[in-house]
Design an enzyme around this catalytic site. Structure first.
Site, short mmCIF file in Angstrom:
data_model
loop_
_atom_site.label_atom_id
_atom_site.label_comp_id
_atom_site.label_asym_id
_atom_site.label_seq_id
_atom_site.Cartn_x
_atom_site.Cartn_y
_atom_site.Cartn_z
N ASN A 124 41.57 44.60 33.62
CA ASN A 124 42.02 43.20 33.61
C ASN A 124 43.43 43.06 34.16
O ASN A 124 44.35 43.74 33.70
CB ASN A 124 42.03 42.66 32.17
CG ASN A 124 40.64 42.43 31.64
OD1 ASN A 124 39.86 43.37 31.50
ND2 ASN A 124 40.32 41.19 31.33
N ASN A 125 43.61 42.14 35.09
CA ASN A 125 44.93 41.87 35.65
C ASN A 125 45.57 40.68 34.94
O ASN A 125 44.88 39.81 34.42
CB ASN A 125 44.80 41.46 37.12
CG ASN A 125 44.49 42.63 38.05
OD1 ASN A 125 44.93 42.64 39.19
ND2 ASN A 125 43.73 43.62 37.59
N TYR A 177 34.32 24.62 25.95
CA TYR A 177 34.93 24.80 24.63
C TYR A 177 34.53 23.79 23.56
O TYR A 177 34.69 24.06 22.39
CB TYR A 177 36.46 24.85 24.75
CG TYR A 177 36.92 26.11 25.48
CD1 TYR A 177 37.04 27.32 24.79
CD2 TYR A 177 37.16 26.11 26.85
CE1 TYR A 177 37.41 28.48 25.44
CE2 TYR A 177 37.53 27.27 27.52
CZ TYR A 177 37.65 28.45 26.80
OH TYR A 177 38.01 29.60 27.46
N ASP A 201 31.69 33.40 19.46
CA ASP A 201 31.88 34.52 20.40
C ASP A 201 31.14 34.28 21.70
O ASP A 201 30.19 33.51 21.76
CB ASP A 201 31.36 35.81 19.74
CG ASP A 201 32.09 37.03 20.25
OD1 ASP A 201 32.86 36.91 21.22
OD2 ASP A 201 31.87 38.13 19.67
N ASP A 238 38.75 32.44 53.10
CA ASP A 238 38.52 31.98 51.72
C ASP A 238 37.79 30.64 51.77
O ASP A 238 38.09 29.78 52.60
CB ASP A 238 39.87 31.83 50.99
CG ASP A 238 39.71 31.81 49.49
OD1 ASP A 238 40.19 32.74 48.82
OD2 ASP A 238 39.09 30.83 48.97
N HIS A 269 29.32 39.88 24.67
CA HIS A 269 30.76 40.18 24.82
C HIS A 269 31.04 41.69 24.74
O HIS A 269 30.85 42.30 23.68
CB HIS A 269 31.50 39.45 23.68
CG HIS A 269 32.96 39.30 23.90
ND1 HIS A 269 33.74 38.54 23.06
CD2 HIS A 269 33.80 39.79 24.84
CE1 HIS A 269 34.99 38.57 23.48
NE2 HIS A 269 35.05 39.33 24.55
N LYS A 276 28.73 42.39 40.36
CA LYS A 276 29.74 43.30 40.95
C LYS A 276 29.16 44.71 41.08
O LYS A 276 29.39 45.40 42.06
CB LYS A 276 31.03 43.32 40.11
CG LYS A 276 31.84 42.04 40.13
CD LYS A 276 32.38 41.65 41.50
CE LYS A 276 33.48 42.58 42.00
NZ LYS A 276 34.10 42.07 43.25
N SER A 286 34.51 35.14 39.75
CA SER A 286 35.15 36.19 38.95
C SER A 286 35.20 35.93 37.43
O SER A 286 35.71 36.78 36.70
CB SER A 286 36.59 36.39 39.45
OG SER A 286 37.38 35.25 39.14
N TYR A 336 28.19 38.42 35.67
CA TYR A 336 29.32 38.77 36.55
C TYR A 336 29.34 40.26 36.84
O TYR A 336 29.35 40.69 38.00
CB TYR A 336 30.65 38.34 35.90
CG TYR A 336 31.87 38.98 36.55
CD1 TYR A 336 32.19 38.72 37.89
CD2 TYR A 336 32.70 39.85 35.83
CE1 TYR A 336 33.31 39.31 38.49
CE2 TYR A 336 33.82 40.44 36.42
CZ TYR A 336 34.11 40.17 37.75
OH TYR A 336 35.20 40.76 38.34
N LEU A 356 37.95 28.50 49.40
CA LEU A 356 38.71 27.56 48.57
C LEU A 356 37.80 26.89 47.54
O LEU A 356 37.64 25.67 47.51
CB LEU A 356 39.45 26.51 49.41
CG LEU A 356 40.47 27.05 50.41
CD1 LEU A 356 41.18 25.92 51.14
CD2 LEU A 356 41.52 27.95 49.70
N THR A 367 35.56 45.94 39.81
CA THR A 367 36.07 45.80 38.44
C THR A 367 35.59 46.93 37.54
O THR A 367 34.53 47.52 37.79
CB THR A 367 35.60 44.45 37.86
OG1 THR A 367 35.81 44.43 36.46
CG2 THR A 367 34.10 44.23 38.08
N ASP A 368 36.32 47.19 36.47
CA ASP A 368 35.89 48.19 35.49
C ASP A 368 34.69 47.68 34.68
O ASP A 368 34.02 48.46 34.00
CB ASP A 368 37.04 48.57 34.55
CG ASP A 368 37.57 47.41 33.71
OD1 ASP A 368 37.17 46.25 33.95
OD2 ASP A 368 38.41 47.67 32.81
N GLU A 369 34.41 46.36 34.78
CA GLU A 369 33.33 45.80 33.94
C GLU A 369 31.96 46.33 34.34
O GLU A 369 31.01 46.24 33.57
CB GLU A 369 33.38 44.26 33.98
CG GLU A 369 34.74 43.77 33.50
CD GLU A 369 34.83 42.27 33.22
OE1 GLU A 369 33.81 41.66 32.90
OE2 GLU A 369 35.96 41.74 33.32
#
Ligand code: NAD
Ligand code: TYD
Length: 350
Positions: free
Chosen positions: A185-186, A347, A286, A34, A290, A160, A86, A156, A36, A131-133
């Protein structure tokens, strides 16, 4: 003794996979590679770091020479590849980081596996966690199956999708034994608070606004992270090479409904009058591009390998909230320093 390289083992899902393999298979030797990054944290593995069958190596999968050297030194029998950038929002502001780690990093690992396993593909496995994305966005009906065409929309998911294509290309072109799983999603412990659920828990705890993108109508299919780790274990041990499995919770939630449920749980756990946390909900601009809805059909995994999710969402969410409230030091640690400037950048303009 099997020697397994797990990449990204200091991240959210990776740490659960490392822990599971260390505990369930004491006769395997696990090497966790990893870099890190901001998302990797050795505190996630404090409980198993002294085990005899565990070793941590700090390094970057984008560095091909380093990856090649590691394969020479360690003589791995298998790879479970989770290392990745991710977070969709970060991919919108810094797409190149995603190309480098998710695409170039994956191809570096494939090249090392191809070279070092050249004479014994049959005893090896390259397991790529995806991922399902990659499947894109659903309308109100339908679910993603393993046959759904790839249609990624974010940098992203595009990165993937690209890495999945490279893994299949190495199976078809060079005969490398590979397996891919695409999960929804986890949620659960050690989830970095840039993602919706831990971010909302942290904000509610601190009485800060909960940013909900758009109208909160987007739908995700949530799976408890330890069920994902168990699915990876089952697929790793039982799948034939060249296969793909979808992993999902059959657990679709509109973001706003999920946040309202979370607010109820948090009011109860924090002894606040009912309705207090909901007042923090704030609708914000948004996310660009999305995806509206994700829903995974995991029938193939259930029928062929016998895996099913173990936890109901309400129970899993309550356990998750308890974990965050009982692990304040972890939360304070990961939300200090760079997190503050990330939050500000992400944000303040919304
Ligand atoms: P995460 O961001 O929590 O962890 C990623 C880990 O990879 C971190 O420890 C980070 O330090 C490490 N890493 C990043 N770049 C690296 C590099 N160049 N070299 C070495 N290590 C590097 O991610 P996660 O949520 O645990 O996801 C793990 C994998 O599962 C990813 O491949 C992701 O695409 C996939 N996935 C995630 C979800 C989800 O809901 N989080 C769902 C399905 C699939
Ligand atoms: P996220 O946890 O980032 O996962 P993903 O985008 O990979 O599905 O986001 C889950 C959903 O929550 C997604 O529809 C975007 C939304 N969201 C918010 O409404 N507010 C936020 O602050 C974040 C991070 C996400």
């Amino acid at each position: 003794m099997k020697k397994i390289l797990i990449t990204g083992g200091a991240g959210f899902i990776g740490s659960h996979v490392v822990r599971r393999f260390i505990n369930e298979y004491p006769d395997y030797s696990i090497v966790n590679l990893d870099k890190l990054t901001y998302a990797g944290n050795l505190l996630n593995l404090k409980d198993i770091e002294d085990r005899a069958n565990y070793k941590f190596v700090k390094g970057d999968i984008v560095d091909a020479a380093f990856v090649d050297q590691l394969f020479s030194e360690e003589q791995f029998d298998a790879v479970i590849h989770l290392a990745a950038e991710s977070h969709v929002d970060r991919s919108i502001s810094s797409p190149m980081d995603f190309v480098m780690t998710n695409v170039v990093g994956t191809v570096n690992l494939l090249n090392a596996a191809k070279k070092h396993w050249a004479n014994k593909f049959s005893d090896t496995l390259f397991y790529h966690v995806s991922t399902d994305e990659v499947y894109g966005s659903l309308g109100e009906q339908g679910m993603f199956t393993e046959q759904t065409a790839y249609d990624p929309h974010s940098p992203y998911s595009a990165s993937k999708a690209s890495s999945d294509h490279f893994v299949r290309a190495y199976q078809d072109t060079y005969g490398l034994n590979t397996v891919i799983s695409n999960c929804s999603n986890n949620y659960g412990s050690y989830h970095f608070p840039e993602k919706l659920i831990p971010l909302a828990i942290n904000n509610i705890k601190n009485n800060n606004p909960i940013p909900v993108y758009g109208k909160g109508e987007n739908i995700r299919d949530w799976l408890w992270v330890e069920d994902h780790a168990r699915a990876i274990d089952v697929i790793f041990h039982k799948s034939e090479p060249g296969k793909t499995y979808n992993i999902g919770g059959h657990n679709e939630w509109k973001n706003i409904d999920l946040i309202r449920l979370l607010c109820k749980i948090m009011d109860k756990k924090l002894d606040r009058p009912s309705g207090t946390s909901e007042k923090l909900i704030t609708f914000v601009t948004d996310r660009a591009g999305h995806d509206l809805r994700y829903a995974i059909d995991s029938t193939k995994l259930q029928n062929e390998l016998g895996w099913t999710p173990s936890l109901q969402f309400e129970e899993g969410l309550e356990k998750t909230v308890e974990w965050y409230l009982n692990n304040e030091d972890w939360l304070n640690n990961v939300t200090s320093g760079n997190y503050q400037s990330y939050y500000q950048d992400q944000y303040s303009e919304r």
